[in-house]
Motif scaffolding. Structure first.
Motif, PDB file in Angstrom:
ATOM      1  N   SER A  31       0.843  -1.183   0.000  1.00 42.38           N
ATOM      2  CA  SER A  31       0.000   0.000   0.000  1.00 42.38           C
ATOM      3  C   SER A  31       0.880   1.235   0.000  1.00 42.38           C
ATOM      4  O   SER A  31       2.062   1.163   0.350  1.00 42.38           O
ATOM      5  CB  SER A  31      -0.940   0.021   1.215  1.00 42.38           C
ATOM      6  N   GLN A  33       0.736   5.516   0.952  1.00 44.12           N
ATOM      7  CA  GLN A  33      -0.019   6.562   1.606  1.00 44.12           C
ATOM      8  C   GLN A  33       0.529   7.930   1.230  1.00 44.12           C
ATOM      9  O   GLN A  33       1.721   8.072   0.954  1.00 44.12           O
ATOM     10  CB  GLN A  33       0.045   6.389   3.133  1.00 44.12           C
ATOM     11  N   TYR A  35       0.627  11.856   2.798  1.00 45.75           N
ATOM     12  CA  TYR A  35       0.452  12.688   3.975  1.00 45.75           C
ATOM     13  C   TYR A  35       0.713  14.141   3.592  1.00 45.75           C
ATOM     14  O   TYR A  35       1.460  14.435   2.666  1.00 45.75           O
ATOM     15  CB  TYR A  35       1.461  12.312   5.073  1.00 45.75           C
ATOM     16  N   LEU A  45      -2.522  12.028   7.546  1.00 40.77           N
ATOM     17  CA  LEU A  45      -2.840  11.122   6.447  1.00 40.77           C
ATOM     18  C   LEU A  45      -3.943  11.697   5.559  1.00 40.77           C
ATOM     19  O   LEU A  45      -4.993  12.139   6.038  1.00 40.77           O
ATOM     20  CB  LEU A  45      -3.285   9.767   7.004  1.00 40.77           C
ATOM     21  N   THR A  48      -4.931   6.381   1.554  1.00 43.06           N
ATOM     22  CA  THR A  48      -4.175   5.139   1.384  1.00 43.06           C
ATOM     23  C   THR A  48      -4.675   4.470   0.116  1.00 43.06           C
ATOM     24  O   THR A  48      -5.886   4.336  -0.085  1.00 43.06           O
ATOM     25  CB  THR A  48      -4.392   4.190   2.567  1.00 43.06           C
ATOM     26  N   VAL A  50      -4.289   0.929  -2.200  1.00 42.21           N
ATOM     27  CA  VAL A  50      -3.911  -0.458  -1.951  1.00 42.21           C
ATOM     28  C   VAL A  50      -3.838  -1.290  -3.236  1.00 42.21           C
ATOM     29  O   VAL A  50      -2.973  -2.148  -3.380  1.00 42.21           O
ATOM     30  CB  VAL A  50      -4.906  -1.115  -0.972  1.00 42.21           C
ATOM     31  N   LEU A  88       4.030  14.261   1.546  1.00 40.51           N
ATOM     32  CA  LEU A  88       4.894  13.097   1.724  1.00 40.51           C
ATOM     33  C   LEU A  88       4.184  11.836   1.247  1.00 40.51           C
ATOM     34  O   LEU A  88       3.015  11.639   1.562  1.00 40.51           O
ATOM     35  CB  LEU A  88       5.235  12.909   3.207  1.00 40.51           C
ATOM     36  N   LEU A  92       4.279   0.962   2.316  1.00 42.28           N
ATOM     37  CA  LEU A  92       4.239  -0.141   3.278  1.00 42.28           C
ATOM     38  C   LEU A  92       4.435  -1.448   2.516  1.00 42.28           C
ATOM     39  O   LEU A  92       3.765  -1.683   1.514  1.00 42.28           O
ATOM     40  CB  LEU A  92       2.889  -0.140   3.996  1.00 42.28           C
ATOM     41  N   PHE A 100       9.181   6.583   4.140  1.00 42.47           N
ATOM     42  CA  PHE A 100       8.757   7.866   3.609  1.00 42.47           C
ATOM     43  C   PHE A 100       9.707   8.366   2.526  1.00 42.47           C
ATOM     44  O   PHE A 100      10.922   8.109   2.577  1.00 42.47           O
ATOM     45  CB  PHE A 100       8.719   8.926   4.712  1.00 42.47           C
TER      46      PHE A 100
END
Lengths: 110, 116
Positions: A31, A33, A35, A45, A48, A50, A88, A92, A100
């Motif tokens: 996944s 993300q 930010y 956040l 996300t 996926v 950012l 994951l 990051f």
């Protein structure tokens, strides 16, 4: 070496313009993300993603996850001064810690 | 509010001194993370707790850095014999658990550490 490369590093645009920022990697992520961080605060956040090829919209922000789950983009339509901040991306992979990128610092001038 | 809080917000110390940075996570969050953010960089993972135990401390740069979470809530990051290169913003985050792909982490405002 940086696992997640973000570009551009800095971006200064006029209110009302559109922009796209990129997050690229040679690694596959389960996944990814996005930010946003403002001075003196922690990252917050936004979204996300996926699934490869997934597109998510959050008002004027559109997020896309690459088909191969190695890259992502954030597009902002009609930018406003309130969009100013550090964007950012973070990836994951399974249960390993979030990684990051260095961020894109956006400045929207009224 | 009920967000993640960190104290102090700013810490200035001298090279060689010992410092402690505190994090109060969101109530009920079992996972707690420490990151370090240097100027112009994104957050860099240091350590992660699941409950009271450090599940992953692979990001700690050396043995001068140590973190505890004795009761599974508040955590303290401890830095011994501080060096000028330790100057950064230290961020804490918490989440419900580490097991979900979504893994939404809520960040505190950070502690800005300056080592003179």
């Amino acid at each position: 070496t940086q696992l997640l490369e973000q570009s551009p590093q800095f971006l200064s645009i006029q209110e009302g313009e559109n922009l796209t920022v990129y997050c690229n990697s040679s690694s596959v992520f389960s996944s990814l993300q996005w930010y946003r961080q403002e001075p003196g605060e922690g990252p917050v956040l936004l979204v996300t993603v996926v699934t490869g090829g997934e597109v998510k919209k959050l008002k004027r922000l559109t997020f896309q996850f690459g088909d191969a789950r190695k890259d992502s983009s954030l597009h902002i339509t009609a930018a406003q001064p309130g969009d100013t901040g550090l964007y950012l991306c973070a990836g994951l992979r399974g249960n390993t810690p979030l990684v990051f990128g260095k961020g894109t610092r956006l400045s929207v001038i009224a | 509010g009920a967000g993640v809080s960190q104290t102090p917000s700013n810490k200035v110390t001298e090279k060689g001194k010992y410092v402690e940075l505190r994090c109060d996570p969101i109530s009920g969050h079992t996972a707690l993370y420490w990151y370090r953010q240097s100027l112009g960089q994104g957050p860099e993972f240091l350590i992660y707790f699941q409950g009271t135990g450090a599940a992953d401390d692979s990001g700690l740069p050396n043995d001068r850095f140590f973190a505890v979470r004795p009761e599974g809530s508040v955590s303290t990051l401890k830095i011994q014999r501080t060096e000028r290169g330790d100057s950064a913003v230290y961020l804490c985050a918490s989440s419900l658990s580490m097991t979900s792909s979504y893994n939404e982490q809520f960040f505190g405002p950070g502690t800005r550490l300056t080592v003179l």
